[in-house]
Each structure stands twice: as C-alpha cells, then as structure tokens.
Design an enzyme around this catalytic site. Structure first.
Site, PDB file in Angstrom:
ATOM      1  N   HIS A   1      25.192 -59.675  -9.747  1.00 31.17           N
ATOM      2  CA  HIS A   1      26.629 -59.908  -9.568  1.00 31.17           C
ATOM      3  C   HIS A   1      26.865 -61.412  -9.548  1.00 31.17           C
ATOM      4  O   HIS A   1      26.162 -62.141  -8.855  1.00 31.17           O
ATOM      5  CB  HIS A   1      27.106 -59.288  -8.255  1.00 31.17           C
TER       6      HIS A   1
ATOM      7  N   TYR B   1      14.177 -56.202 -35.355  1.00 34.20           N
ATOM      8  CA  TYR B   1      14.363 -57.527 -34.772  1.00 34.20           C
ATOM      9  C   TYR B   1      13.203 -57.859 -33.843  1.00 34.20           C
ATOM     10  O   TYR B   1      12.783 -57.019 -33.046  1.00 34.20           O
ATOM     11  CB  TYR B   1      15.685 -57.598 -34.006  1.00 34.20           C
TER      12      TYR B   1
END
Length: 234
Positions: free
Chosen positions: A97, A231
């Site tokens: 957060h 990738y």
C-alpha cells in the site's frame, strides 16, 4: 531467542525498503506485508517507523485474525486490510500500500485508469479499477477491516479477478497492490504508479485519446503471460 519467522521478517523488511527506494512512499506512509500460508501468519511493517530506522527484527508477525504472534511494536494501521485480503484471496503472497502521487491523484479523481498503451497491456488486460469511496456505515465501523470489504466489493461489481488484476485504487484514498510474494506486490506498485503517470500525461496531450485496441492488448499481454509467452529468458 532466535525467531522462527526470521526469513519471513527479512522478506517483509526488504520489500518495505524497496518501496522506499523506488520513491513510492513519503516519510512513514505506506507498508508491505508478506504471508506464510503454511503457518497462517503474515509479517508487516510496524506503524509510523521511519524507513531509515527500520530493522528486520522490528517487523511484526500476526495471524489472520490480527493477533500479534511476535513483535514488540504496534503493527501498521492498515494491518486489518492486509489480513482480510489474505483470508479471502488465497493465491496472494504479498500486499503493498502506498500514497504514490499519480496513483493517489487517480484515486482522488475516482476514476479507473484506462488502458491507453502497451506498457499497461504488458501487465493486465483491464482498466485499473477504482473502488467507489467507502460508504458512511463502513467508515463508522471497523474502518481498516472494511477497507478490505471495499476492495472485494469493487472486484465483484466489476466482474474482475484479483489474480488477473493485481492492483486497485480506493476512491479518495490510494492504491493497494498484491502478488505471489512481497517483492512482486512492490513491483506492481511501481508499475501502477508509472501507468498512472503515463495515463495522466496522455490525457493532457489528447483529452480524447482512444483506448488501446483489443488486438494490441491481447498481443502484449499474451507475449508475456500467455501459454506461448516468449518475453524474457526461459
């Protein structure tokens, strides 16, 4: 006495320090947690401790009911949100957060972040969701626990999966991100902040900028995450 949670504390500590090193937090704002599913506990940053003072042994260990298992300091004020998400979403190993500038700006605008380009599509195929501001009855109740409810309600209402969309904005508040471990949660926080900034600048240049077309969304996401992804290195 040596802690039986030494590795978990170290993982959590390193992720919190990375959050700071990446410029995603100011002062003591923000936090990262890391979970041990076998022991049914998680580690989280103590509340209000400056990053330059933080040490691995300061990290607090709690169970999913928010009971402190180990640690002398008060855990993050957002601990109940982390616990709620761990209890309800079994396939996440870390939560972050932040109050990063562009992510918070979008949250304060109460807007989803549109998928404008391939940087966004490299990581997810949806707009980044913004949950509606918390209802008054939830604010007046168990606020941090209810923040978890706010996040789950957003994903249910929008019909999206937490495994496919590892990030959310909370209206008027800020971002939460998650991943297979604490480091990946921090990675998603940085990606979210970068995409938020790019989207903001895109709309300054062209307020009518179109959403990325579906064929490019599919191509860029699948070349990184699809069954035939190519990738990176094997």
């Amino acid at each position: 006495m040596m802690s039986s949670y030494k590795e978990l504390k170290q993982e959590c500590y390193q992720a919190n320090m990375q959050l700071n090193d990446l410029g995603l937090v100011i002062y003591t704002f923000g936090n990262v947690s890391a979970v041990d599913r076998e022991k049914e506990v998680f580690a989280i940053k103590p509340s209000g401790v400056p990053y330059e003072d933080l040490k691995p042994e300061d990290i607090v260990i709690l169970d999913f009911e928010n009971n402190v298992i180990e640690g002398e300091m008060r855990p993050s004020s957002d601990t109940k949100t982390h616990a709620f998400l761990y209890k309800n979403w079994e396939n996440i190993g870390g939560i972050a957060h932040t109050h990063a500038t562009y992510s918070v700006a979008w949250a304060q605008s109460q807007k989803d972040i549109p998928i404008f380009g391939t940087t966004h599509a490299d990581h997810l195929t949806e707009d980044i969701p913004c949950a509606a501001p918390m209802r008054d009855d939830l604010i007046e109740g168990n606020y941090e626990h209810n923040t978890g409810i706010q996040i789950l309600d957003c994903f249910k209402e929008k019909g999206i999966s937490y495994e496919e969309v590892p990030m959310v904005l909370l209206g008027n508040h800020g971002p939460f991100t998650w991943g297979k471990n604490a480091a990946k949660a921090v990675y998603h926080s940085k990606v979210l902040e970068a995409v938020a900034e790019m989207a903001f600048l895109t709309l300054q240049i062209n307020p009518d900028a179109p959403r990325l077309k579906d064929s490019l969304i599919k191509k860029h996401y699948e070349r990184k995450h699809g069954k035939d992804a190519y990738y990176g290195q094997k």
